[in-house]
Write a protein that holds these residues in place. Structure first.
Motif, PDB file in Angstrom:
ATOM      1  N   UNK A  74       0.836  -1.205   0.000  1.00  0.00           N
ATOM      2  CA  UNK A  74       0.000   0.000   0.000  1.00  0.00           C
ATOM      3  C   UNK A  74       0.871   1.256   0.000  1.00  0.00           C
ATOM      4  N   UNK A  75       1.961   1.222   0.770  1.00  0.00           N
ATOM      5  CA  UNK A  75       2.901   2.348   0.749  1.00  0.00           C
ATOM      6  C   UNK A  75       3.526   2.493  -0.633  1.00  0.00           C
ATOM      7  N   UNK A  76       3.820   1.360  -1.280  1.00  0.00           N
ATOM      8  CA  UNK A  76       4.404   1.412  -2.624  1.00  0.00           C
ATOM      9  C   UNK A  76       3.409   1.983  -3.630  1.00  0.00           C
ATOM     10  N   UNK A  77       2.138   1.613  -3.506  1.00  0.00           N
ATOM     11  CA  UNK A  77       1.127   2.074  -4.463  1.00  0.00           C
ATOM     12  C   UNK A  77       0.973   3.585  -4.447  1.00  0.00           C
ATOM     13  N   UNK A  78       1.050   4.177  -3.277  1.00  0.00           N
ATOM     14  CA  UNK A  78       0.776   5.610  -3.160  1.00  0.00           C
ATOM     15  C   UNK A  78       2.027   6.470  -3.341  1.00  0.00           C
ATOM     16  N   UNK A  79       3.188   5.842  -3.480  1.00  0.00           N
ATOM     17  CA  UNK A  79       4.435   6.610  -3.553  1.00  0.00           C
ATOM     18  C   UNK A  79       5.224   6.348  -4.831  1.00  0.00           C
ATOM     19  N   UNK A  98       3.846  12.835   2.026  1.00  0.00           N
ATOM     20  CA  UNK A  98       3.723  11.444   1.582  1.00  0.00           C
ATOM     21  C   UNK A  98       2.874  10.656   2.564  1.00  0.00           C
ATOM     22  N   UNK A  99       2.131   9.724   2.034  1.00  0.00           N
ATOM     23  CA  UNK A  99       1.361   8.782   2.856  1.00  0.00           C
ATOM     24  C   UNK A  99       2.030   7.421   2.771  1.00  0.00           C
ATOM     25  N   UNK A 100       1.856   6.640   3.820  1.00  0.00           N
ATOM     26  CA  UNK A 100       2.408   5.285   3.813  1.00  0.00           C
ATOM     27  C   UNK A 100       1.338   4.265   4.169  1.00  0.00           C
ATOM     28  N   UNK A 101       0.097   4.699   4.082  1.00  0.00           N
ATOM     29  CA  UNK A 101      -1.036   3.802   4.288  1.00  0.00           C
ATOM     30  C   UNK A 101      -2.175   4.287   3.400  1.00  0.00           C
ATOM     31  N   UNK A 102      -3.145   3.421   3.189  1.00  0.00           N
ATOM     32  CA  UNK A 102      -4.340   3.764   2.423  1.00  0.00           C
ATOM     33  C   UNK A 102      -5.561   3.208   3.141  1.00  0.00           C
ATOM     34  N   UNK A 103      -6.701   3.763   2.850  1.00  0.00           N
ATOM     35  CA  UNK A 103      -7.956   3.255   3.414  1.00  0.00           C
ATOM     36  C   UNK A 103      -8.718   4.401   4.023  1.00  0.00           C
TER      37      UNK A 103
END
Length: 198
Positions: A74-79, A98-103
């Protein structure tokens, strides 16, 4: 409602992206993260549901809400560089974190019953002092949120209960929010008013 036009993933930094964002209120960036990352995220989400991906008989509810996910995929997807470049273009360089989580994730399944959460709403982004837990608010300047991101980790068609976006509704919402000032209002209070304005 006209469908969004896909944006080439190899060059999101162009005038067309900004023009679409200003005109429509959103942009779609296809290929913003690698397919293998999407598959890893989807597998982790399936695990959270407790359902068997290969057995539709195990899909008991029309929607399963999964809270924020902070595992590596999830961290990879958003970064990804593509998304960071788009964030710089839309929010401004050094104006986002930067975010390192999603939801949270609403995972929808074919079901005879309609889910009770399928109506129009507006996203909240902060809890003012004294507000009940979960009663997120929104104000005119979009306090505590530069952009709302919606991530799809599987192929979705109109038959798959996709999230719907009202094209151009961002132009109608400010006049609804303005009377609430800096305090803003909860998404529950604003939802029907925004629905009526668009």
């Amino acid at each position: 409602m006209r469908p969004p036009r896909p944006l080439p993933h190899d060059d999101p930094m162009d005038d067309e992206l900004v023009e679409r964002f200003l005109e429509d209120g959103f942009v779609r960036i296809e290929g913003a993260f690698p397919p293998r990352v999407a598959e890893h995220c989807a597998s982790l989400l399936w695990r959270e549901t407790g359902y068997d991906r290969e057995d539709p008989a195990s899909w008991k509810d029309p929607v399963v809400w999964v809270p924020g996910m902070a595992q590596g995929p999830f961290a990879a997807a958003v970064n990804t560089p593509v998304l960071h470049a788009a964030f710089d273009l839309l929010a401004g360089e050094n104006r986002w974190q930067s975010r390192y989580s999603l939801g949270t994730f609403p995972l929808r399944f074919p079901h005879a019953e309609e889910p009770d959460d399928a109506g129009w709403h507006i996203e909240g982004s902060y809890l003012p002092e004294g507000a009940p837990a979960g009663m997120y608010h929104t104000n005119l300047r979009s306090r505590d949120r530069a952009l709302l991101m919606l991530f799809l980790f599987s192929e979705v068609t109109e038959a798959d209960a996709p999230t719907r976006i009202r094209v151009g509704s961002h132009l109608d919402v400010p006049r609804v929010l303005e009377p609430y000032g800096e305090q803003g209002a909860s998404f529950l209070e604003l939802g029907p008013k925004v629905d009526g304005a668009s």
